[in-house]
Design a protein around this motif. Structure first.
Motif, PDB file in Angstrom:
ATOM      1  N   SER A 170       0.810  -1.219   0.000  1.00 53.16           N
ATOM      2  CA  SER A 170       0.000   0.000   0.000  1.00 53.16           C
ATOM      3  C   SER A 170       0.842   1.267   0.000  1.00 53.16           C
ATOM      4  N   CYS A 171       2.142   1.130   0.216  1.00 51.68           N
ATOM      5  CA  CYS A 171       2.983   2.308   0.404  1.00 51.68           C
ATOM      6  C   CYS A 171       3.412   3.031  -0.877  1.00 51.68           C
ATOM      7  N   PRO A 172       3.649   2.339  -2.002  1.00 52.63           N
ATOM      8  CA  PRO A 172       4.121   3.069  -3.191  1.00 52.63           C
ATOM      9  C   PRO A 172       3.219   4.223  -3.613  1.00 52.63           C
ATOM     10  N   SER A 173       1.913   4.090  -3.480  1.00 55.97           N
ATOM     11  CA  SER A 173       1.005   5.187  -3.840  1.00 55.97           C
ATOM     12  C   SER A 173       1.189   6.378  -2.910  1.00 55.97           C
ATOM     13  N   ALA A 174       1.383   6.095  -1.627  1.00 53.97           N
ATOM     14  CA  ALA A 174       1.624   7.179  -0.670  1.00 53.97           C
ATOM     15  C   ALA A 174       2.962   7.847  -0.945  1.00 53.97           C
ATOM     16  N   ASP A 175       3.979   7.044  -1.278  1.00 51.19           N
ATOM     17  CA  ASP A 175       5.284   7.600  -1.631  1.00 51.19           C
ATOM     18  C   ASP A 175       5.172   8.506  -2.851  1.00 51.19           C
ATOM     19  N   ALA A 176       4.386   8.066  -3.846  1.00 53.46           N
ATOM     20  CA  ALA A 176       4.228   8.843  -5.078  1.00 53.46           C
ATOM     21  C   ALA A 176       3.545  10.179  -4.793  1.00 53.46           C
ATOM     22  N   TRP A 177       2.537  10.162  -3.912  1.00 56.08           N
ATOM     23  CA  TRP A 177       1.878  11.414  -3.553  1.00 56.08           C
ATOM     24  C   TRP A 177       2.850  12.366  -2.868  1.00 56.08           C
ATOM     25  N   LEU A 178       3.662  11.823  -1.953  1.00 57.62           N
ATOM     26  CA  LEU A 178       4.627  12.667  -1.256  1.00 57.62           C
ATOM     27  C   LEU A 178       5.614  13.271  -2.249  1.00 57.62           C
ATOM     28  N   SER A 179       6.042  12.486  -3.237  1.00 58.02           N
ATOM     29  CA  SER A 179       6.995  12.980  -4.236  1.00 58.02           C
ATOM     30  C   SER A 179       6.433  14.164  -5.000  1.00 58.02           C
ATOM     31  N   GLU A 180       5.123  14.169  -5.240  1.00 57.97           N
ATOM     32  CA  GLU A 180       4.513  15.267  -5.983  1.00 57.97           C
ATOM     33  C   GLU A 180       4.643  16.602  -5.262  1.00 57.97           C
ATOM     34  N   LEU A 181       4.849  16.568  -3.959  1.00 59.50           N
ATOM     35  CA  LEU A 181       4.995  17.810  -3.201  1.00 59.50           C
ATOM     36  C   LEU A 181       6.275  18.554  -3.559  1.00 59.50           C
ATOM     37  N   SER A 182       7.228  17.875  -4.188  1.00 55.51           N
ATOM     38  CA  SER A 182       8.488  18.533  -4.545  1.00 55.51           C
ATOM     39  C   SER A 182       8.281  19.666  -5.549  1.00 55.51           C
ATOM     40  N   ASP A 183       7.149  19.655  -6.247  1.00 55.18           N
ATOM     41  CA  ASP A 183       6.854  20.708  -7.225  1.00 55.18           C
ATOM     42  C   ASP A 183       6.126  21.902  -6.609  1.00 55.18           C
ATOM     43  N   ASP A 184       5.767  21.807  -5.351  1.00 56.06           N
ATOM     44  CA  ASP A 184       5.026  22.892  -4.719  1.00 56.06           C
ATOM     45  C   ASP A 184       5.952  24.091  -4.479  1.00 56.06           C
ATOM     46  N   PRO A 185       5.500  25.313  -4.765  1.00 59.34           N
ATOM     47  CA  PRO A 185       6.364  26.489  -4.579  1.00 59.34           C
ATOM     48  C   PRO A 185       6.750  26.751  -3.126  1.00 59.34           C
ATOM     49  N   ASN A 186       6.026  26.159  -2.179  1.00 53.71           N
ATOM     50  CA  ASN A 186       6.332  26.377  -0.756  1.00 53.71           C
ATOM     51  C   ASN A 186       7.208  25.286  -0.157  1.00 53.71           C
ATOM     52  N   ILE A 187       7.717  24.397  -1.026  1.00 56.86           N
ATOM     53  CA  ILE A 187       8.500  23.295  -0.493  1.00 56.86           C
ATOM     54  C   ILE A 187       9.728  23.801   0.240  1.00 56.86           C
ATOM     55  N   PHE A 188       9.943  23.273   1.419  1.00 53.43           N
ATOM     56  CA  PHE A 188      11.065  23.588   2.298  1.00 53.43           C
ATOM     57  C   PHE A 188      11.043  25.023   2.822  1.00 53.43           C
ATOM     58  N   THR A 189       9.947  25.742   2.587  1.00 53.87           N
ATOM     59  CA  THR A 189       9.770  27.018   3.259  1.00 53.87           C
ATOM     60  C   THR A 189       8.621  26.878   4.249  1.00 53.87           C
ATOM     61  N   ARG A 190       7.394  26.728   3.707  1.00 53.21           N
ATOM     62  CA  ARG A 190       6.249  26.500   4.583  1.00 53.21           C
ATOM     63  C   ARG A 190       5.850  25.029   4.659  1.00 53.21           C
ATOM     64  N   LEU A 191       6.388  24.210   3.756  1.00 53.41           N
ATOM     65  CA  LEU A 191       5.967  22.807   3.637  1.00 53.41           C
ATOM     66  C   LEU A 191       7.196  21.904   3.710  1.00 53.41           C
ATOM     67  N   ILE A 192       7.256  21.035   4.734  1.00 50.90           N
ATOM     68  CA  ILE A 192       8.437  20.204   4.955  1.00 50.90           C
ATOM     69  C   ILE A 192       8.024  18.747   5.091  1.00 50.90           C
TER      70      ILE A 192
END
Length: 270
Positions: free
Chosen positions: A61-83
């Motif tokens: 069940s984990c690969p889908s969750a991993d894939a969703w988390l990976s999509e966050l790397s494109d968010d403009p707030n990554i590593f500023t407001r979103l960690i």
């Protein structure tokens, strides 16, 4: 794992090489890693949004969750407001496939989350957003957008990190909201981005799993509690594990007492 604070001057005296040893050590990739560029991180006064995923390559069940988390790397707030942080647990390892990113330390952290009432039980994939169990991914899956995550406006104090280029020392400072806070602890994690594993056994046999935000190392330090307005600490810069990642990042956070909850955090690419 409790890290040991290093006094650089004492290190140079004991080894008898002085500053030239540090430069050569950086070039040869010796005991500690050195920053390829100057790293300066500073949080706001409100708590950053942290997303912890407890996952395993042995869990179907984990690969889908991993894939969703990976999509966050494109968010403009990554590593500023979103960690985001992906902790790979080890309790699936005996079921056919040993996850190379797993650690009993990360399984223990998840159990501590449960014991502290921040997580109802220990399971994968398990999400903790802003120190609270989050099950929104199970109902909405990969359609969940970052702005739909639970948010917090809680004052958390200001955390700063400075890692000069070609240095083996990192400087941190934290200005707590509550000057009476006890047992403050500093955490330093190195993350791996763009990782791949060809799984040969277990529930995900034959699949190529791709990961981002994988916690490759996690060190912990004690912050002195003396009622100071600013708590400063210099520590040895973390080693950067080589697991074949395309890019590395660092996350530094503060916790209080025995609680695993993240009070404040900062992050950035290395």
């Amino acid at each position: 794992m409790l890290a040991v604070e290093i006094n650089l001057q004492q290190l140079e005296v004991r080894m008898g090489f002085g500053r030239s040893f540090i430069t050569m050590g950086c070039l040869l990739g010796s005991l500690w890693a050195c920053a390829a560029q100057a790293i300066e991180l500073r949080s706001g006064s409100e708590a950053a949004t942290t997303i912890e995923l407890y996952t395993s390559e042995g869990c179907s069940s984990c690969p889908s969750a991993d894939a969703w988390l990976s999509e966050l790397s494109d968010d403009p707030n990554i590593f500023t407001r979103l960690i985001p942080l992906a902790f790979h647990v080890d309790y699936w390892n005996q079921l056919g496939w040993k996850d190379r990113f797993s650690s009993p330390q990360y399984s223990r952290r998840q159990r501590e989350m449960s014991s502290a009432g921040l997580l109802s039980q220990v399971y994968t994939p398990g999400f903790v957003v802003n120190n609270r169990e989050w099950r929104g991914w199970f109902s909405r899956g990969r359609s969940v957008k970052p702005d739909q995550l639970p948010t917090t406006k809680q004052p958390a104090g200001v955390l700063t990190v400075q890692w000069p280029k070609d240095s083996q020392l990192m400087s941190t400072s934290y200005t707590p909201i509550n000057l009476k806070a006890k047992g403050l602890r500093l955490h330093v994690a190195v993350l791996g981005m763009g990782l791949e594993t060809h799984v040969r056994r277990g529930e995900n046999r034959g699949r190529v799993l791709r990961h981002d935000f994988v916690v490759l190392s996690h060190l912990e330090y004690t912050l002195r509690d003396e009622g100071q307005k600013i708590l400063s600490k210099r520590i040895a810069a973390p080693n950067i594990p080589d697991q074949g990642q395309q890019k590395s990042a660092i996350v530094v956070w503060v916790s209080e007492g025995e609680s695993p909850a993240i009070v404040q955090a900062v992050a950035g690419y290395l």
